[in-house]
Design a protein around this motif. Structure first.
Motif, short mmCIF file in Angstrom:
data_model
loop_
_atom_site.label_atom_id
_atom_site.label_comp_id
_atom_site.label_asym_id
_atom_site.label_seq_id
_atom_site.Cartn_x
_atom_site.Cartn_y
_atom_site.Cartn_z
N ALA A 151 53.72 33.79 90.90
CA ALA A 151 53.87 35.08 91.57
C ALA A 151 53.18 35.12 92.93
O ALA A 151 53.42 36.03 93.72
N THR A 188 52.93 38.84 94.73
CA THR A 188 52.49 40.06 94.04
C THR A 188 51.42 39.77 93.01
O THR A 188 51.37 38.69 92.42
N PRO A 248 49.14 42.01 89.74
CA PRO A 248 49.33 43.18 88.86
C PRO A 248 48.68 44.46 89.38
O PRO A 248 49.23 45.54 89.20
N GLN A 249 47.51 44.34 90.01
CA GLN A 249 46.78 45.54 90.43
C GLN A 249 46.32 45.40 91.87
O GLN A 249 45.99 44.31 92.34
N ASN A 250 46.28 46.53 92.55
CA ASN A 250 45.84 46.55 93.93
C ASN A 250 44.40 46.08 94.08
O ASN A 250 44.02 45.47 95.08
N ARG A 302 50.71 42.00 97.72
CA ARG A 302 50.99 43.41 97.42
C ARG A 302 50.88 43.59 95.92
O ARG A 302 51.05 42.65 95.14
N ALA A 303 50.58 44.80 95.51
CA ALA A 303 50.43 45.10 94.09
C ALA A 303 51.77 45.48 93.47
O ALA A 303 52.62 46.11 94.12
N GLU A 304 51.95 45.11 92.21
CA GLU A 304 53.18 45.47 91.49
C GLU A 304 53.25 46.97 91.27
O GLU A 304 54.31 47.58 91.36
N THR A 305 52.07 47.57 90.94
CA THR A 305 52.02 49.01 90.69
C THR A 305 50.80 49.59 91.33
O THR A 305 49.79 48.90 91.57
N ASP A 306 50.85 50.87 91.60
CA ASP A 306 49.69 51.60 92.12
C ASP A 306 48.85 52.08 90.94
O ASP A 306 49.35 52.87 90.14
N PRO A 326 55.53 51.93 91.70
CA PRO A 326 55.62 50.69 92.47
C PRO A 326 55.14 50.88 93.91
O PRO A 326 55.31 51.97 94.48
N GLN A 327 54.52 49.81 94.45
CA GLN A 327 54.10 49.86 95.85
C GLN A 327 55.30 49.60 96.76
O GLN A 327 56.09 48.73 96.50
#
Length: 222
Positions: free
Chosen positions: A168, A183, A185-187, A211-215, A221-222
């Protein structure tokens, strides 16, 4: 991650002198071994000072200038004493600032900067001389090849330390400059990945395109 230590990079075949070693003998040691300074050790092989080319040149600086130029008006008493010294004891800069074999490159570099020195005698637990580390030795970490750096970041930082899917994240290394993209998993993992990648020996700079997958806050999603 296995960071290179002072013990990994230091020179172990150290040329040293005794406090009673004469001026010309010290100069000869420097010339024969192609070095710019020597540690001064006591009877127990413990460094008590360092004589450098700068210390030796005090004698030249104190002599009359054939061109008639005047000497500096204000000369420190310590510098004046070195100009007239005949042995290592009078010439050396003391006390010796030393390092330990287990020190990291960062620790050694900071000690050199803090004390304004170009090299550090390395001592063991008994305080005895076991090596010497110079600025040039510390720079050897930047001779590491790009593929080696890339492999360490991918394996040690991303996979083993952060538990990320190596597929990834893309790691590119060119002349020690690292670019991270993909990507996570976390910011919150992004600054950690950047910091740890930057701490790998031989890395000059890190450019972040992660970049993060999710905020984490919004769950979107970001």
């Amino acid at each position: 991650m296995l960071h290179r230590t002072v013990g990994d990079l230091m020179t172990t075949a150290v040329v040293s002198v005794r406090p009673d070693t004469g001026f010309k003998d010290i100069v000869q040691h420097l010339a024969e071994h192609g070095i710019a300074a020597v540690p001064v050790v006591d009877d127990q092989a413990r460094p008590i000072g360092v004589v450098s080319e700068a210390d030796l040149l005090r004698k030249q600086e104190s002599q009359a200038d054939p061109g008639g130029h005047l000497a500096p008006a204000h000369v420190l008493s310590a510098e004046r004493a070195k100009a007239h010294a005949l042995t290592a004891e009078g010439l050396m800069t003391s006390p010796a600032v030393t390092a330990r074999p287990q020190w990291s490159v960062v620790e050694a570099a900071r000690a050199m900067a803090r004390h304004h020195v170009k090299r550090l005698p390395v001592v063991d637990d008994a305080g005895q001389l076991v090596g010497i580390i110079s600025r040039g030795d510390l720079l050897h970490v930047f001779l590491r090849r790009d593929p080696t750096i890339r492999e360490e970041i991918t394996t040690e930082v991303l996979t083993r330390t952060l538990g990320l899917d190596p597929g990834a994240v893309t790691v590119q290394v060119t002349d020690g400059r690292v670019t991270l993209s993909g990507t996570v998993p976390q910011n919150s993992l992004i600054p950690i990945a950047v910091r740890l990648s930057g701490s790998v020996d031989g890395v000059v700079d890190v450019t972040n395109h992660l970049r993060a997958e999710t905020d984490p806050a919004a769950g979107t999603p970001q």
